[in-house]
Design a protein around this motif. Sequence first.
Motif, PDB file in Angstrom:
ATOM      1  N   SER A 192      15.716  17.392  19.397  1.00  0.00           N
ATOM      2  CA  SER A 192      16.519  16.437  20.058  1.00  0.00           C
ATOM      3  C   SER A 192      17.673  17.069  20.623  1.00  0.00           C
ATOM      4  O   SER A 192      18.087  17.030  21.878  1.00  0.00           O
ATOM      5  CB  SER A 192      17.604  15.422  19.120  1.00  0.00           C
ATOM      6  OG  SER A 192      16.371  14.414  18.779  1.00  0.00           O
TER       7      SER A 192
ATOM      8  N   GLU B  32       9.499   5.623  16.874  1.00  0.00           N
ATOM      9  CA  GLU B  32      10.711   5.430  17.042  1.00  0.00           C
ATOM     10  C   GLU B  32      11.283   6.823  17.588  1.00  0.00           C
ATOM     11  O   GLU B  32      12.312   6.875  18.425  1.00  0.00           O
ATOM     12  CB  GLU B  32      11.229   5.519  15.403  1.00  0.00           C
ATOM     13  CG  GLU B  32      12.579   5.434  15.291  1.00  0.00           C
ATOM     14  CD  GLU B  32      13.198   5.262  13.721  1.00  0.00           C
ATOM     15  OE1 GLU B  32      14.380   5.791  13.461  1.00  0.00           O
ATOM     16  OE2 GLU B  32      12.427   4.758  12.970  1.00  0.00           O
TER      17      GLU B  32
ATOM     18  N   GLU C   3      13.341   6.960  21.564  1.00  0.00           N
ATOM     19  CA  GLU C   3      14.677   7.388  21.531  1.00  0.00           C
ATOM     20  C   GLU C   3      14.715   8.481  22.668  1.00  0.00           C
ATOM     21  O   GLU C   3      15.621   8.614  23.408  1.00  0.00           O
ATOM     22  CB  GLU C   3      15.031   8.167  20.039  1.00  0.00           C
ATOM     23  CG  GLU C   3      16.360   8.666  20.180  1.00  0.00           C
ATOM     24  CD  GLU C   3      16.758   9.334  18.833  1.00  0.00           C
ATOM     25  OE1 GLU C   3      17.079  10.418  18.763  1.00  0.00           O
ATOM     26  OE2 GLU C   3      16.348   8.503  17.824  1.00  0.00           O
TER      27      GLU C   3
END
Length: 173
Positions: free
Chosen positions: A96, A128, A132
């Motif tokens: 991320s 998930e 995101e």
Amino acid sequence: INAKTAQALGAPVIRIWAGDKSTRDTDWEYRKAAARRTKAVCDIAAKYGLKVCFEYHRGTLTDNSQTAVELVRAAESENLYLYWQPNPDLTTSQISAELLEVLPFVHTVHTFHWDSKGTKLPLADGTELWLERMAIIKKANPDCPFLLEFVQNDSLESFYRDAEILKKWVLQI
């Protein structure tokens, strides 16, 4: 590069690799030379209205977010971007963080789901995480394409299953 061929085929992007050495095996002089060569490629591509994208990949000069951004900036080319993909060697939070750092340069995303051992898993198992990531990417680049790269067992059945999942996600975002 053969930009005339790319243009004749209607290919808007030429994908290139940032060498075959990882950044840890190179010095800044090597990376500056790569940036100069990349600029030359981008200049040719620009004459034909084409974009150039580095494959964001382990074992190359784009093997991490910091050096990928440095290389793109050093090439000083407005038509240079990244084909981003998560590095399965990193944790979810590291992936991320890397995505956020390279986000301004992401043109296309390679979508797949692996475990920490490199085992290819059904894309749906990463729902998930991918929803995101896709939301972040789409906010920065609404037209960003998402491509399937790897599928479980390298099978057509897995490809079709994962393609349906990816289409669902793209419509959902």
